[in-house]
Design an enzyme around this catalytic site. Structure first.
Site, short mmCIF file in Angstrom:
data_model
loop_
_atom_site.label_atom_id
_atom_site.label_comp_id
_atom_site.label_asym_id
_atom_site.label_seq_id
_atom_site.Cartn_x
_atom_site.Cartn_y
_atom_site.Cartn_z
N HIS A 58 43.35 -63.96 24.55
CA HIS A 58 42.52 -62.76 24.37
C HIS A 58 43.18 -61.68 23.53
CE1 HIS A 58 45.16 -61.77 27.69
NE2 HIS A 58 44.96 -60.51 27.38
N HIS A 73 43.07 -56.81 20.63
CA HIS A 73 42.69 -57.19 22.00
C HIS A 73 41.22 -57.59 21.97
CE1 HIS A 73 42.11 -57.02 26.34
NE2 HIS A 73 43.42 -56.97 26.44
#
Length: 151
Positions: A58, A73
């Site tokens: 992620h 992110h």
């Protein structure tokens, strides 16, 4: 020192203060901005050249070589997906060029689980006032200039 950071994904620009996560919106990790990506199968590209310092499904942290790092992110709380929906294309310690594919992201997995796709791009180690949005929003295209760092 000037650094131009490219958008890692295409989507709508979101000022950091408007990111629906208190850690990012308060710039506790660092200054930057976020992108609400267009849904679907996305190729996430490197926002700058440098060395991959830490990669997780992620998120990717790239050391730009000038005392700063750029954190991409992907979504909020998407670490809870344990990598599902992400296909990581790079590894820790790898040198990357700006625009190089980092991750293939099937956003439908995050959406179906109720996670926000809002993706903060953070300049770790930069002064809060050193980062500005240069994209002529409200949308930005992956690989195009997104943030400007003057430090």
């Amino acid at each position: 020192m000037t650094l131009v950071i490219a958008a890692p994904v295409s989507g709508e620009i979101i000022p950091m203060r408007d990111v629906p996560d208190p850690v990012f919106s308060a710039m506790m990790v660092g200054p930057g901005a976020a992108i609400a990506p267009f849904p679907g199968g996305l190729t996430v590209v490197a926002p700058c050249a440098g060395t991959v310092r830490k990669v997780q499904a992620h998120g990717v942290l790239i050391d730009s070589g000038d005392g700063m790092g750029v954190l991409v992110h992907l979504g909020l709380d998407t670490c809870e997906l344990d990598g599902e929906g992400f296909d990581v294309l790079v590894k820790d310690g790898q040198e990357v060029t700006q625009g190089q594919p980092l991750v293939l992201w099937n956003t439908s997995v995050a959406t179906e689980e109720g996670y926000s796709l809002c993706s903060p791009i953070v300049v770790v180690g930069a002064d809060k006032n050193a980062v500005s949005i240069v994209a002529e929003g409200p949308k930005v295209e992956a690989g195009k200039p997104f943030l400007h760092v003057e430090q």
